[in-house]
Design a protein around this motif. Sequence first.
Motif, PDB file in Angstrom:
ATOM      1  N   ALA A 152       0.825  -1.217   0.000  1.00  0.00           N
ATOM      2  CA  ALA A 152       0.000   0.000   0.000  1.00  0.00           C
ATOM      3  C   ALA A 152       0.855   1.261   0.000  1.00  0.00           C
ATOM      4  N   ALA A 153       1.982   1.200   0.751  1.00  0.00           N
ATOM      5  CA  ALA A 153       2.867   2.369   0.780  1.00  0.00           C
ATOM      6  C   ALA A 153       3.478   2.628  -0.589  1.00  0.00           C
ATOM      7  N   GLY A 154       3.898   1.545  -1.269  1.00  0.00           N
ATOM      8  CA  GLY A 154       4.484   1.711  -2.597  1.00  0.00           C
ATOM      9  C   GLY A 154       3.486   2.294  -3.588  1.00  0.00           C
ATOM     10  N   VAL A 155       2.257   1.777  -3.545  1.00  0.00           N
ATOM     11  CA  VAL A 155       1.239   2.293  -4.464  1.00  0.00           C
ATOM     12  C   VAL A 155       0.923   3.757  -4.153  1.00  0.00           C
ATOM     13  N   THR A 156       0.818   4.075  -2.861  1.00  0.00           N
ATOM     14  CA  THR A 156       0.462   5.449  -2.473  1.00  0.00           C
ATOM     15  C   THR A 156       1.569   6.431  -2.842  1.00  0.00           C
ATOM     16  N   VAL A 157       2.812   6.071  -2.574  1.00  0.00           N
ATOM     17  CA  VAL A 157       3.921   6.974  -2.908  1.00  0.00           C
ATOM     18  C   VAL A 157       4.042   7.135  -4.416  1.00  0.00           C
ATOM     19  N   THR A 158       3.844   6.037  -5.153  1.00  0.00           N
ATOM     20  CA  THR A 158       3.899   6.138  -6.623  1.00  0.00           C
ATOM     21  C   THR A 158       2.809   7.070  -7.137  1.00  0.00           C
ATOM     22  N   ALA A 159       1.600   6.938  -6.569  1.00  0.00           N
ATOM     23  CA  ALA A 159       0.518   7.838  -6.967  1.00  0.00           C
ATOM     24  C   ALA A 159       0.863   9.290  -6.636  1.00  0.00           C
TER      25      ALA A 159
END
Length: 635
Positions: A152-159
């Motif tokens: 979730a952190a990776g997806v959120t930071v990428t977004a």
Amino acid sequence: MNRYALAALRCACLLLVTAAGVTYALLMLISLTLVVPFPAAVAGQRRLVASGRRLARRWAGATVPDVPPAPPPVPRRRADGWYQHGVTLYRSPRTARWMSTFDHYGNDPGVARDLRWLLLAPVTGAIPLLLPPALIVAGLLALRAGPWGWLAAGVTVTAALLVAPPSLRWYGRSADVLLRTPASPARTGRTSRARTACWRLGGLAALHLATLGGAVLTLAATILSWGGLLLWATTLTRPMTEIYRRQAHRWTGVDLPSPYRPLPPPPAPDEDGNYRYGRTLYVEPGFAISLQRHRWVSHDPATWRDQLWAWSALLWAPLSLLPAVLIGAGFFGLVWQPLSWAPWAVPIGLATGYWITPFYLWHALQLGGVIPTAVPGWASIPAGLALTLLGLALAAPLTRARTWWDTLLLRPTATTVLAGRVTELNSSRAVTADAAAAELRRIERDLHDGAQARLVAVGLGLGAVARLMETDPARARRLLAQAQETSAAALAELRDLVRGIHPPVLAERGLTDAVRAIALDTPLPVTVDTDLPGRLEPAVESAVYFSVCETLANAARVASTVTLTLRHQDGLLRMVVTDDGPGGADPSTGTGLRGIMRRLGAFDGTVTLHSPPGGPTVVIMEVPCALSSPKTSTS
């Protein structure tokens, strides 16, 4: 990848700049209330906004240019050592300079534009800027949720990195909109005109409600005093209605001149010293004047028309507020709420697990039974847009309807116009008669003291020549030469006198050539732009010529260049005299402008003066008149 990370960092930096800007804007409002620190606060605001402009251009792609501010005017020092600001004199230049700077900043549209950007930037630009940092913070908080938290952190930071460049571009566009110079009214779009009409209708509704309060006071005072306090009440309510007339003219363009009948002259004492009003005599004039003015107010139709119009606020105030209410409820309540939901609701939801609906006002209406619960929440966006468009569509017709109602009740009646016209004609007739008598006395004095005395001297000299012709021819020749010189001087004085009464160039060649001739005699450069295809009536032509002479003489004292324009269109002669002097001209401080007003007032002419401190000074003279065919001269 570095570009996206740099964009996210810039979003965070611009977010801090926006927070500093709104904080400083609040301090600006406080300084405006305290008055004294306002000029220093404006200087700091300009530096802060200049930095914001540079960052918006460099980081967000904004195209807004730097606008160099106009310097405040410097107060001029008078010949007596005092410094003038407006109509007030100051011994110290500091106070006059501070007053000039305060007025300059208060009237500078750039100061209001910069303050508007500082206050609105948190709404128009900071919300997109907040999204990337908020997503990054949410991603860091998600790391505590276990193995799935890393995903979730990776997806959120990428977004967050992906939305950072569009957020910067949005910030740049909002800065362009808020910091650019306002468009001229001719280029303003239909939506912008409708939006402006909404807020102006709201302002007129507020003023209308204020006059309703005055009408309630008038009614209560009249009933409680059996009409005795009507004069006192109208002295409070009439200025409120006059404020509405001025604002309605400024905002809607409707012409609402003052409809009140002219104040009657105070009663004069009779032979026995008493003051008569009606069939009663009074020892003191105050009571007679009070009764006279009470009758003047109570018998004026405009008094009761004002009262009827004020009570109509019960209908027109809600109608005038309807467009603003529809736009506020539709756009800010039903459209803006879901659009601005993500930057603050997503971090709260990720951190606490409590997700707030983006359609909370819509759901509140559903709980209140206004909207059926079966209607989905996303319907708030089209419903809000529909309400917003309805409010914008109603602005123009409601403005026209309100203008019609204001014109119906707030304009003067035909009787009032006729009474004012009679009073004005009586005044102008008296002024014209006094001016004519004064001119005749001046001509008589000039003839008696000038040409007549010289002609008497010529006659005496010729008598002496006749006596000396036989006994002393040399002395007779000297006396004859002196008589010739005296007659030439008398002829020159007569020519000057005739030129002062009616210049020959004006009679022979018309107003255009006469104005060009006086411009050549003026001791400063005068640019003349005239286009008169015919001649005016001789009396009007003479009044206009001497008015132009007086205006140029006033400009020659303080200015270095003057521009004079004469045009005749639709039965109106318009003269515009513009000089580059220091400004601050005031008709009450001299007799020149008042004399021009009296001279042109005899022909229903008007004089308008625009002379802000620092200049330029513009004098606009308008005279209704007709043009005849141009006369030709045989010379």
